[in-house]
Motif scaffolding. Structure first.
Motif, PDB file in Angstrom:
ATOM      1  N   HIS A  58      22.110  -2.525  14.695  1.00 27.29           N
ATOM      2  CA  HIS A  58      20.815  -3.019  15.164  1.00 27.29           C
ATOM      3  C   HIS A  58      19.616  -2.218  14.674  1.00 27.29           C
ATOM      4  O   HIS A  58      18.567  -2.226  15.292  1.00 27.29           O
ATOM      5  CB  HIS A  58      20.812  -3.080  16.688  1.00 27.29           C
ATOM      6  N   VAL A 110      19.077 -14.823  34.169  1.00 22.78           N
ATOM      7  CA  VAL A 110      18.776 -14.322  32.825  1.00 22.78           C
ATOM      8  C   VAL A 110      19.425 -15.278  31.818  1.00 22.78           C
ATOM      9  O   VAL A 110      20.635 -15.251  31.641  1.00 22.78           O
ATOM     10  CB  VAL A 110      19.333 -12.897  32.611  1.00 22.78           C
ATOM     11  N   PRO A 111      18.627 -16.163  31.216  1.00 29.71           N
ATOM     12  CA  PRO A 111      19.248 -17.105  30.292  1.00 29.71           C
ATOM     13  C   PRO A 111      19.751 -16.404  29.031  1.00 29.71           C
ATOM     14  O   PRO A 111      18.997 -15.639  28.416  1.00 29.71           O
ATOM     15  CB  PRO A 111      18.128 -18.088  29.973  1.00 29.71           C
ATOM     16  N   PRO A 112      21.025 -16.598  28.677  1.00 28.85           N
ATOM     17  CA  PRO A 112      21.521 -15.942  27.469  1.00 28.85           C
ATOM     18  C   PRO A 112      20.941 -16.583  26.220  1.00 28.85           C
ATOM     19  O   PRO A 112      20.692 -17.783  26.205  1.00 28.85           O
ATOM     20  CB  PRO A 112      23.024 -16.176  27.546  1.00 28.85           C
ATOM     21  N   PRO A 113      20.708 -15.773  25.177  1.00 24.32           N
ATOM     22  CA  PRO A 113      20.285 -16.359  23.905  1.00 24.32           C
ATOM     23  C   PRO A 113      21.352 -17.322  23.408  1.00 24.32           C
ATOM     24  O   PRO A 113      22.517 -17.175  23.764  1.00 24.32           O
ATOM     25  CB  PRO A 113      20.177 -15.152  22.974  1.00 24.32           C
ATOM     26  N   PRO A 114      20.949 -18.302  22.597  1.00 25.30           N
ATOM     27  CA  PRO A 114      21.948 -19.241  22.092  1.00 25.30           C
ATOM     28  C   PRO A 114      23.031 -18.523  21.289  1.00 25.30           C
ATOM     29  O   PRO A 114      22.752 -17.561  20.575  1.00 25.30           O
ATOM     30  CB  PRO A 114      21.126 -20.181  21.203  1.00 25.30           C
ATOM     31  N   GLY A 115      24.268 -18.948  21.460  1.00 28.08           N
ATOM     32  CA  GLY A 115      25.354 -18.425  20.628  1.00 28.08           C
ATOM     33  C   GLY A 115      25.844 -17.044  20.995  1.00 28.08           C
ATOM     34  O   GLY A 115      26.470 -16.368  20.179  1.00 28.08           O
ATOM     35  N   MET A 116      25.570 -16.559  22.234  1.00 26.97           N
ATOM     36  CA  MET A 116      26.071 -15.245  22.631  1.00 26.97           C
ATOM     37  C   MET A 116      27.594 -15.282  22.711  1.00 26.97           C
ATOM     38  O   MET A 116      28.174 -16.166  23.332  1.00 26.97           O
ATOM     39  CB  MET A 116      25.524 -14.868  24.018  1.00 26.97           C
ATOM     40  N   ASP A 117      28.225 -14.273  22.124  1.00 25.84           N
ATOM     41  CA  ASP A 117      29.681 -14.159  22.167  1.00 25.84           C
ATOM     42  C   ASP A 117      30.083 -13.660  23.556  1.00 25.84           C
ATOM     43  O   ASP A 117      29.704 -12.567  23.972  1.00 25.84           O
ATOM     44  CB  ASP A 117      30.114 -13.165  21.081  1.00 25.84           C
ATOM     45  N   ASN A 154      23.427  -5.088  27.223  1.00 26.19           N
ATOM     46  CA  ASN A 154      22.112  -4.866  26.636  1.00 26.19           C
ATOM     47  C   ASN A 154      21.095  -5.902  27.126  1.00 26.19           C
ATOM     48  O   ASN A 154      19.964  -5.576  27.468  1.00 26.19           O
ATOM     49  CB  ASN A 154      22.271  -4.939  25.113  1.00 26.19           C
ATOM     50  N   LEU A 155      21.544  -7.159  27.197  1.00 27.85           N
ATOM     51  CA  LEU A 155      20.659  -8.231  27.670  1.00 27.85           C
ATOM     52  C   LEU A 155      20.241  -7.972  29.121  1.00 27.85           C
ATOM     53  O   LEU A 155      19.066  -8.072  29.478  1.00 27.85           O
ATOM     54  CB  LEU A 155      21.382  -9.584  27.558  1.00 27.85           C
TER      55      LEU A 155
END
Lengths: 339, 190
Positions: free
Chosen positions: A57, A191-198, A207-208
């Motif tokens: 990152h 907390v909406p997850p970003p699209p495509g979170m594994d 982290n999110l």
């Protein structure tokens, strides 16, 4: 010709008020005086390096040089994301305690608390561990933020483990929670997850949640050190002897703002190389370019770096807090868009 | 379809989520510790007005909403639809009573508003801050009573009822706040 063309006025003035830049100069001066007064040697190391941090990152800014002139071969170097490798080489060579104030560069990082070019105050102390280094960071911050006593609160800075921080803010143990439960917790926390979170990537979910729900609770009454990070987030910290699930790494938060990141430094060259190789594998898997592995750092570790602790302080953010700014742009003369 | 990458995220962006248009009203870049960057956004649904939170990672993208904004002149209504004209293209279009809300009470022929259109369909309207309307009926002021703190009801040319000071007479033109429906001042006679 029919008169001069109409000209858009070009704004040459700084983003930061001059008063903030004066405060910035005072803070820089005080930080140097503090460390020199404690016997720490000021050093300078290259901003252009052949290799640096390999991290999934962290995006270094590449630079193409032709050191032999315009017809000579080109050579790719990178602006440092931190001066860590060079400073550890100095420690390995017997420098003793050293500090540096330098610019560091991280591509893709721009926001209220981020400018891709920023100022790091970093220092290394042989013979002490991360807790002793936290003491020194605390003493420094008391000097630098002395004009803003409300930020310091009363009593010593808080010290809580990464586990405690998650327990307090969200009520679960980040070391024990199953990866599959983290997405459910994020849902419950709104907390909406970003699209495509594994779903299986524990660190990504932690982290999110850290960004969305934990960081804002840290260092509100007085500054707070978070320490004992999960081993999977060790970066360049050593793992705890006898408990390798924990990395001897700390961060300092003031009013929800991350100010410093420190390690009881990893000294094992093979472990260090393994982490670089793994980070490159993760970069490849996420479609990022692999980065060169710093053989000179590994050679220094092979030679032997004395046991030491090191810390990097984000000086721009210290100035932000000292002047009560809400954006890093208020303390940098010319942030990215005006540079 | 056009889309916006996280590096283009900023307040004011108009995007499409689940096939509905949203306005990005807040955006924060966060990068805790050594972790991955998270773009936290607040998005306002341009059809319903509700606000949602959405998080994105570096490199993610959102479809752009095809939003057009321009001014429009009010022409007339058939009590279901209110008809407007784009003064540049002379194109006419209608806006439903539901979207106009209370504003219908203050629209008169020629009033200029700012409209937002999504795929050619008007989805919101920004009225002028105030409109000048002629009083068509009000009780005469009691003789000698010119105090401004005494209010009475008046009917204006669009049919709306407005509270006005006692000294206002039939035929006067008053300036009315389109947000609150309140009298502001007596305007010069039209």
């Amino acid at each position: 010709m029919s008169g001069p063309p109409s000209r858009e006025p070009i704004d040459f003035r700084p983003a930061a008020p001059l008063e903030h830049l004066r405060r910035r100069a005072e803070i820089l001066h005080a930080a140097r005086a503090f460390l020199r007064g404690r016997g720490v040697l000021e050093v300078e190391t290259p901003v252009l390096c052949a290799a640096g941090a390999v991290d999934e990152h962290l995006e270094p800014v590449p630079a193409e040089l032709r050191p032999d002139g315009p017809r000579g071969p080109s050579r790719r170097l990178y602006l440092v994301t931190s001066p860590e490798h060079s400073m550890k080489r100095l420690v390995a060579a017997g420098s003793g305690p050293i500090f540096q104030v330098t610019r560091a560069f991280r591509d893709g990082e721009r926001g209220r608390l981020h400018n891709p070019e920023f100022t790091i105050l970093e220092w290394y102390r042989p013979g002490i561990d991360h807790h002793a280094l936290m003491d020194e960071v605390e003493a420094l911050l008391r000097v630098l933020l002395g004009g803003a006593p409300a930020l310091l609160g009363d009593g010593p800075f808080d010290r809580l483990t990464y586990r405690r921080a998650f327990l307090d803010a969200l009520g679960f143990d980040p070391h024990r929670v199953a990866a599959g439960d983290l997405s459910r917790i994020a849902g419950l926390e709104g907390v909406p997850p970003p699209p495509g979170m594994d779903v299986t990537d524990r660190d990504a979910w932690l982290n999110l949640l850290l960004a969305a729900r934990v960081e804002g609770t840290l260092g509100l009454e007085r500054p707070a050190f978070i320490h004992d990070y999960p081993a999977s987030q060790a970066a360049l910290a050593r793992l705890r002897l006898g408990d390798p699930s924990v990395a001897e790494r700390f961060e300092l938060y003031v009013r929800g703002v991350e100010l410093a990141n420190g390690y009881h430094e990893l000294l094992d060259p093979r472990e260090q190389e393994r982490r670089f190789v793994e980070a490159n594998a993760r970069r490849r898997a996420s479609g990022k370019a692999e980065l060169p592995i710093d053989r000179r750092l590994l050679a220094a570790l092979e030679h032997g770096v004395p046991a030491c602790a090191g810390v990097a302080v984000g000086l721009d953010r210290v100035v932000m807090l000292a002047v009560g700014a809400s954006s890093i742009d208020e303390v940098i003369a010319f942030p990215l868009e005006q540079a | 379809m056009a889309s916006y990458n996280t590096s283009e995220f900023r307040k004011g962006l108009k995007v499409l989520i689940d096939n509905e248009p949203y306005l990005m009203i807040d955006m924060e870049f966060m990068k805790p510790g050594k972790g991955q960057a998270v773009y936290r956004t607040k998005l306002k649904n341009l059809l319903r007005g509700n606000v949602i939170d959405r998080n994105y990672r570096s490199g993610d993208s959102i479809d752009a909403a095809e939003i057009e904004e321009h001014s429009a002149q009010y022409l007339y209504n058939d009590s279901k639809n209110w008809f407007f004209m784009n003064p540049e293209s002379f194109e006419q279009f209608s806006i439903s009573k539901e979207i106009l809300g209370d504003l219908v009470k203050f629209l008169k022929d020629g009033t200029t508003v700012e409209v937002m259109l999504w795929n050619g369909r008007a989805i919101s309207i920004e009225p002028p801050k105030s409109v000048d309307l002629q009083v068509t009926y009000t009780e005469p002021a009691a003789r000698g009573n010119t105090a401004t703190n005494v209010q009475k009801s008046a009917t204006v040319e669009t049919g709306a009822e407005v509270f006005v000071p006692a000294f206002i007479n039939i035929g006067d033109v008053v300036k009315v706040d389109t947000r609150t429906g309140e009298y502001i001042e007596r305007a010069a006679k039209s």
